[in-house]
Scaffold this active site. Structure first.
Site, short mmCIF file in Angstrom:
data_model
loop_
_atom_site.label_atom_id
_atom_site.label_comp_id
_atom_site.label_asym_id
_atom_site.label_seq_id
_atom_site.Cartn_x
_atom_site.Cartn_y
_atom_site.Cartn_z
N HIS A 103 3.85 -7.89 -42.69
CA HIS A 103 2.95 -7.05 -43.48
C HIS A 103 1.68 -6.69 -42.73
O HIS A 103 0.98 -5.75 -43.11
CB HIS A 103 2.63 -7.72 -44.82
N ASP A 135 8.78 -11.97 -43.78
CA ASP A 135 7.44 -11.51 -43.44
C ASP A 135 7.03 -11.93 -42.03
O ASP A 135 5.90 -12.33 -41.79
CB ASP A 135 6.40 -11.99 -44.47
N SER A 212 -3.56 -14.28 -41.89
CA SER A 212 -2.10 -14.10 -41.92
C SER A 212 -1.55 -13.75 -40.55
O SER A 212 -2.04 -12.86 -39.86
CB SER A 212 -1.72 -13.02 -42.94
#
Length: 376
Positions: A103, A135, A212
């Site tokens: 993402h 992801d 992230s």
């Protein structure tokens, strides 16, 4: 229970990360059933990296791990097709590849990914492969900086209570470190694809947008997870090292990874369901829906709301006891592959029996077309 492309209790209209993560602990998607939510792009802020200042002369173990690993952690900056930008983190795994979250880079233009190392060096990266189901994404870098040595992803789960450090760029604050413990394992998280991410690591190490894609490391500097998100309330998550070790090599080799697909929706068996289907203990998962033409279609029987006690309860897979949907999802993700035939032990109409399901590869995800959030 929702199928792929069908709305669920979580809005698919670009919900915030906090809203998405409220679904943790709800019904898991077992190869074909999703949570119908997208994950927001990571936090935006002005870029900039550490030049090693601020480390001082400290000799503690956290400082030692930081010094040994931070040269391999990168700030990932992304330019989108409409000129917007976003950022996240990543880390070096060999002399030409960097791991991050899908993402973080999913909406990048062909030449829109730049990496900044903590030596202040910049590199342009190309996207080797992406996997929205886990992801995860892999980037290729030419002429990797000398200070960027590879970080090793372990092939085992960390122990609950084990101390860990999160490295990355929270809120764009470069070369940051935070400390915590492993709070839990085998968590089920939503993903941008509408399917669930299995076997995730839960930590109380503070992580925020911008973290992230960065590594969650042990005090030995080994990677125990790829940071996925922070849910607030002192809870963060990371993608399992065992899942990463299945997906990342495939992305490097083939630019894609095929996940096993059964095509059912399930829910936990509580005391009421156990009593209705004739189980002595409240264990296993009740099949609530089956995707038409999926591998489980015609093999497993879903529950019918109007018929008390109907529907198969899966209590074991390949002889391994299944107590909840997280265990079933983790087994499928970590122990099986498309074309494998699994033996399911089910309770049907009060009788225990065995059935076989031959798994397939998951269908293409139906991802929302969400532009990268602009930097503030």
């Amino acid at each position: 229970m929702p199928f792929v492309g069908v709305a669920t209790g979580v809005s698919s209209e670009n919900p915030t990360r906090r809203r998405v993560l409220r679904t943790v602990g709800t019904v898991a998607a077992i190869g074909g059933i999703g949570v119908g939510a997208s994950v927001a792009q990571d936090g935006q802020d002005e870029d900039g990296e550490s030049n090693g200042q601020g480390e001082g002369d400290a000799t503690g173990e956290y400082t030692a791990v930081y010094r040994d690993t931070i040269g391999s952690v990168v700030l990932v900056t992304v330019t989108g097709p409409r000129g917007g930008g976003g950022l996240g983190s990543g880390f070096v795994i060999d002399d030409q590849h960097v791991v991050t979250n899908d993402h973080v880079v999913s909406n990048a233009t062909d030449d829109g990914v730049e990496l900044q190392f903590n030596t202040e060096e910049w590199r342009t990266a190309s996207i080797v492969g992406t996997d929205p189901y886990s992801d995860l994404a892999v980037l290729r870098v030419e002429n990797m900086p000398d200070a960027a040595s590879e970080l090793s992803i372990v092939d085992r789960e960390p122990a609950i209570g084990q101390e860990v450090l999160a490295l990355g760029n929270p809120l764009g604050l470069d070369a940051s470190i935070s400390q915590g413990i492993v709070s839990g394992v085998d968590r089920v998280l939503p993903s941008p694809s509408g399917f669930s991410i299995p076997a995730a690591i839960q930590t109380d190490a503070p992580v925020n947008p911008g973290n992230s894609g960065g590594p969650l490391v042990s005090l030995e500097g080994e990677v125990f997870g790829v940071v996925f998100a922070g849910a607030g309330q002192a809870i963060g998550f990371a993608i399992s090292p065992r899942l990463a070790n299945r997906v990342v090599p495939a992305l490097i080799e083939d630019d894609t990874y095929e996940h096993p697909y059964m095509g059912v929706a399930v829910q936990p068996v509580g005391p009421e369901i156990a009593d209705a289907v004739g189980l002595e203990d409240a264990t296993g998962v009740l099949v609530t829906e089956v995707v038409p033409d999926a591998p489980a279609d015609g093999v497993l029987e879903p529950a019918v709301p109007a018929r008390r006690g109907s529907g198969d309860v899966i209590v074991a897979i390949d002889g391994e006891q299944i107590q909840n949907q997280a265990q079933l999802l983790s087994y499928l993700a970590l122990e099986t592959a498309p074309d494998d035939t699994v033996e399911l032990t089910v309770v049907r109409n009060g009788d225990q029996q065995s059935v076989e399901v031959t798994l397939e590869a998951r269908p293409e995800p139906r991802l929302p077309q969400t532009p990268i959030e602009p930097a503030p």
